[in-house]
Enzyme design. Structure first.
Site, PDB file in Angstrom:
ATOM      1  CG  ASN A   1       3.725  -3.106  -3.253  1.00 42.98           C
ATOM      2  OD1 ASN A   1       2.519  -3.270  -3.374  1.00 42.98           O
ATOM      3  ND2 ASN A   1       4.252  -1.893  -3.082  1.00 42.98           N
TER       4      ASN A   1
ATOM      5  CB  SER B   1      -3.738  -5.496 -11.023  1.00 42.15           C
ATOM      6  OG  SER B   1      -4.922  -4.767 -11.303  1.00 42.15           O
TER       7      SER B   1
ATOM      8  CE1 TYR C   1      -0.330  -1.022 -12.390  1.00 48.37           C
ATOM      9  CE2 TYR C   1      -2.540  -1.718 -12.987  1.00 48.37           C
ATOM     10  CZ  TYR C   1      -1.552  -1.567 -12.044  1.00 48.37           C
ATOM     11  OH  TYR C   1      -1.783  -1.965 -10.754  1.00 48.37           O
TER      12      TYR C   1
ATOM     13  CB  SER D   1       3.059  -4.521 -16.709  1.00 48.32           C
ATOM     14  OG  SER D   1       2.195  -3.860 -15.803  1.00 48.32           O
ATOM     15  CE  LYS D   2       0.645  -4.332 -11.300  1.00 48.53           C
ATOM     16  NZ  LYS D   2       1.560  -4.654 -10.184  1.00 48.53           N
TER      17      LYS D   2
END
Length: 260
Positions: free
Chosen positions: A98, A151, A164, A167-168
């Site tokens: 997480n 995400s 971000y 990365s997701k």
């Protein structure tokens, strides 16, 4: 039915009894919520994050509610620290990846440090911790479950958080590829892709004009509540998903299918 009643009705009161779960990023937000959820449903908890004081607060809540918990202070950008955990990961049944980090910047203003913060924590650290977990479980001859928190930004596009989002997207591809490679060892790898939830990072944004505009695009007309993730988490962490691997469960109130 109340949220807890719905979860109990679906999975029973203690679907994770006898399991040990490690949750990263458990000092706040979703990680803290997931840790408390897994403890409440029977798991022995190991919680990990960089902030020892906040980890202690999470542990105190879990133990105060009758759960078992211990803390590991770790920076998931530290590869030596991750390698040092491998010896005890053989006793962990469920790994919940997480931990996450990000810095806001438009694409033309992204600095190398912004890129590294997101990719090193959200993808590199996640992979090498998963690798250490899988090696340890395989050496023990035991099955296991990995639940990655991705995400919907890994499935769609947005502005202002490019590292971000990248990365997701990587987490989603990593989930599927690891699932393929680890299936023969009995290790399942799945992911949850949350949509818009109120967190410390987004505090204040949802009251802004931009936040209100974004919220209006969610077909269900509201932000997610942490409890909305309980069912997917317990499904993927428990034996209820024993024939699922490589799956990505989107939990976003329909945001990712909203009309043009």
């Amino acid at each position: 039915m109340a949220g807890d009643d719905v979860v109990t009705g679906m999975f029973g009161e203690r679907p994770l009894a006898g399991k040990t779960a490690l949750v990263t990023g458990a000092s706040a937000g979703l990680g803290r919520h997931f840790a408390k959820l897994l403890a409440r449903t029977g798991a022995n908890l190991i919680i990990a994050a960089r902030r020892a004081d906040r980890l202690d607060a999470t542990r105190a809540e879990i133990e105060g509610a009758g759960g078992a918990c211990r803390c590991i202070t770790i920076d998931l950008t530290d590869m030596e620290a991750i390698a040092g955990l491998e010896g005890e990961l053989g006793a962990v049944d469920v790994l919940v990846n997480n931990a996450g980090a990000s810095r806001a910047a438009m694409a033309l203003k992204v600095r190398e440090a912004d890129w590294d913060v997101a990719l090193d924590t959200n993808l590199k650290g996640l992979f090498f911790l998963s690798q250490a977990f899988a090696r340890a479980r395989k050496a023990e001859g035991k099955a296991g479950a990995i639940v990655n928190i991705a995400s919907i930004t890994g499935l769609r596009q947005g502005v202002g958080l490019l590292p971000y989002h990248v990365s997701k997207a990587g987490v989603i591809q990593l989930t599927k590829t690891l699932a393929l490679e680890l299936a023969p060892a009995g290790i399942r790898v799945n992911a949850i892709a949350p949509g818009s939830f109120p967190t410390e990072i987004t505090a204040g944004f949802w009251e802004s004009p931009a936040g209100q505009t974004m919220m209006a695009r969610i077909p269900q007309g509201r932000l997610g509540e942490f409890a909305d993730l309980d069912g997917p988490m317990l499904l993927l962490a428990s034996d209820a998903s024993r024939y699922m691997t490589g799956s990505v469960i989107v939990v976003d109130g329909g945001h990712s299918i909203s009309g043009l």
